[in-house]
Design a protein around this motif. Structure first.
Motif, PDB file in Angstrom:
ATOM      1  N   VAL A 158      50.849   0.842  73.904  1.00 16.21           N
ATOM      2  CA  VAL A 158      51.661  -0.354  73.770  1.00 16.21           C
ATOM      3  C   VAL A 158      50.856  -1.479  73.153  1.00 16.21           C
ATOM      4  O   VAL A 158      49.636  -1.418  73.058  1.00 16.21           O
ATOM      5  CB  VAL A 158      52.206  -0.817  75.145  1.00 16.21           C
ATOM      6  CG1 VAL A 158      53.120   0.212  75.737  1.00 16.21           C
ATOM      7  CG2 VAL A 158      51.093  -1.139  76.101  1.00 16.21           C
ATOM      8  N   LEU A 175      43.652   2.223  78.416  1.00 18.18           N
ATOM      9  CA  LEU A 175      44.244   1.656  79.624  1.00 18.18           C
ATOM     10  C   LEU A 175      43.397   0.491  80.134  1.00 18.18           C
ATOM     11  O   LEU A 175      43.920  -0.585  80.436  1.00 18.18           O
ATOM     12  CB  LEU A 175      44.357   2.748  80.689  1.00 18.18           C
ATOM     13  CG  LEU A 175      45.061   2.390  81.987  1.00 18.18           C
ATOM     14  CD1 LEU A 175      45.736   3.637  82.543  1.00 18.18           C
ATOM     15  CD2 LEU A 175      44.122   1.821  82.993  1.00 18.18           C
ATOM     16  N   SER A 213      56.301  -7.833  80.468  1.00 17.34           N
ATOM     17  CA  SER A 213      55.883  -8.644  79.332  1.00 17.34           C
ATOM     18  C   SER A 213      57.016  -8.918  78.356  1.00 17.34           C
ATOM     19  O   SER A 213      56.925  -9.834  77.557  1.00 17.34           O
ATOM     20  CB  SER A 213      54.751  -7.942  78.582  1.00 17.34           C
ATOM     21  OG  SER A 213      55.240  -6.750  78.006  1.00 17.34           O
ATOM     22  N   ASN A 246      50.098   2.120  78.592  1.00 13.85           N
ATOM     23  CA  ASN A 246      51.061   1.897  79.657  1.00 13.85           C
ATOM     24  C   ASN A 246      51.093   3.147  80.522  1.00 13.85           C
ATOM     25  O   ASN A 246      51.775   4.109  80.194  1.00 13.85           O
ATOM     26  CB  ASN A 246      52.435   1.613  79.033  1.00 13.85           C
ATOM     27  CG  ASN A 246      53.463   1.258  80.060  1.00 13.85           C
ATOM     28  OD1 ASN A 246      53.149   0.929  81.181  1.00 13.85           O
ATOM     29  ND2 ASN A 246      54.715   1.334  79.644  1.00 13.85           N
ATOM     30  N   ARG A 262      58.452  -4.503  75.191  1.00 11.52           N
ATOM     31  CA  ARG A 262      59.146  -3.256  74.884  1.00 11.52           C
ATOM     32  C   ARG A 262      60.633  -3.447  75.074  1.00 11.52           C
ATOM     33  O   ARG A 262      61.074  -4.200  75.915  1.00 11.52           O
ATOM     34  CB  ARG A 262      58.669  -2.133  75.792  1.00 11.52           C
ATOM     35  CG  ARG A 262      57.249  -1.757  75.548  1.00 11.52           C
ATOM     36  CD  ARG A 262      56.829  -0.682  76.491  1.00 11.52           C
ATOM     37  NE  ARG A 262      56.904  -1.233  77.848  1.00 11.52           N
ATOM     38  CZ  ARG A 262      56.997  -0.504  78.929  1.00 11.52           C
ATOM     39  NH1 ARG A 262      57.044   0.780  78.867  1.00 11.52           N
ATOM     40  NH2 ARG A 262      57.055  -1.073  80.114  1.00 11.52           N
ATOM     41  N   SER A 307      49.080  -6.344  80.571  1.00 14.94           N
ATOM     42  CA  SER A 307      48.385  -5.058  80.441  1.00 14.94           C
ATOM     43  C   SER A 307      46.876  -5.259  80.443  1.00 14.94           C
ATOM     44  O   SER A 307      46.134  -4.433  80.977  1.00 14.94           O
ATOM     45  CB  SER A 307      48.846  -4.308  79.182  1.00 14.94           C
ATOM     46  OG  SER A 307      48.490  -4.994  77.998  1.00 14.94           O
ATOM     47  N   THR A 315      52.752   9.419  78.081  1.00 13.86           N
ATOM     48  CA  THR A 315      52.098   8.122  78.167  1.00 13.86           C
ATOM     49  C   THR A 315      52.387   7.366  76.890  1.00 13.86           C
ATOM     50  O   THR A 315      52.561   7.970  75.834  1.00 13.86           O
ATOM     51  CB  THR A 315      50.580   8.283  78.359  1.00 13.86           C
ATOM     52  OG1 THR A 315      50.073   9.128  77.328  1.00 13.86           O
ATOM     53  CG2 THR A 315      50.250   8.878  79.715  1.00 13.86           C
ATOM     54  N   ASP A 316      52.449   6.057  76.981  1.00 12.71           N
ATOM     55  CA  ASP A 316      52.739   5.216  75.827  1.00 12.71           C
ATOM     56  C   ASP A 316      51.509   4.411  75.456  1.00 12.71           C
ATOM     57  O   ASP A 316      50.782   3.966  76.325  1.00 12.71           O
ATOM     58  CB  ASP A 316      53.838   4.207  76.159  1.00 12.71           C
ATOM     59  CG  ASP A 316      55.144   4.856  76.545  1.00 12.71           C
ATOM     60  OD1 ASP A 316      55.932   4.160  77.184  1.00 12.71           O
ATOM     61  OD2 ASP A 316      55.377   6.017  76.208  1.00 12.71           O
TER      62      ASP A 316
END
Length: 89
Positions: free
Chosen positions: A6, A48, A81, A54, A84, A12, A3-4
């Motif tokens: 961000v 989240l 978005s 993310n 990244r 998000s 999992t990232d």
């Protein structure tokens, strides 16, 4: 599970707000229970919902299933978005 974390983006944040709203419609469904059911930590799940994480495809599917929402409803209308870097083919 990878999992990232961000940078918060409008997309998000919107996704997190949709997840939170769906969870809150189910009486007694806490962030802790959702985290456990989704296979992530409580702090990750909290991130989240705040738009700071993310989630993987599997996490999205699991959340949608738990809150009885089509996964597409959680994602509908959201665009990348651009925050990244993406790989080039």
């Amino acid at each position: 599970m990878v999992t990232d974390v961000v940078v918060k983006t409008p997309e998000s944040e919107e996704f997190g707000a949709r997840v939170r709203a769906a969870r809150e419609r189910i009486d007694g469904l806490t962030q802790e229970r959702m985290a456990h059911a989704s296979g992530v930590t409580t702090s990750y799940y909290s991130n989240l919902e705040r738009g700071l994480a993310n989630p993987t495809f599997d996490v999205i599917l699991t959340i949608a299933d738990r809150v009885n929402v089509d996964p597409g409803e959680l994602m509908r209308g959201l665009k990348p978005s651009g925050q990244r870097k993406r790989g080039r083919n």
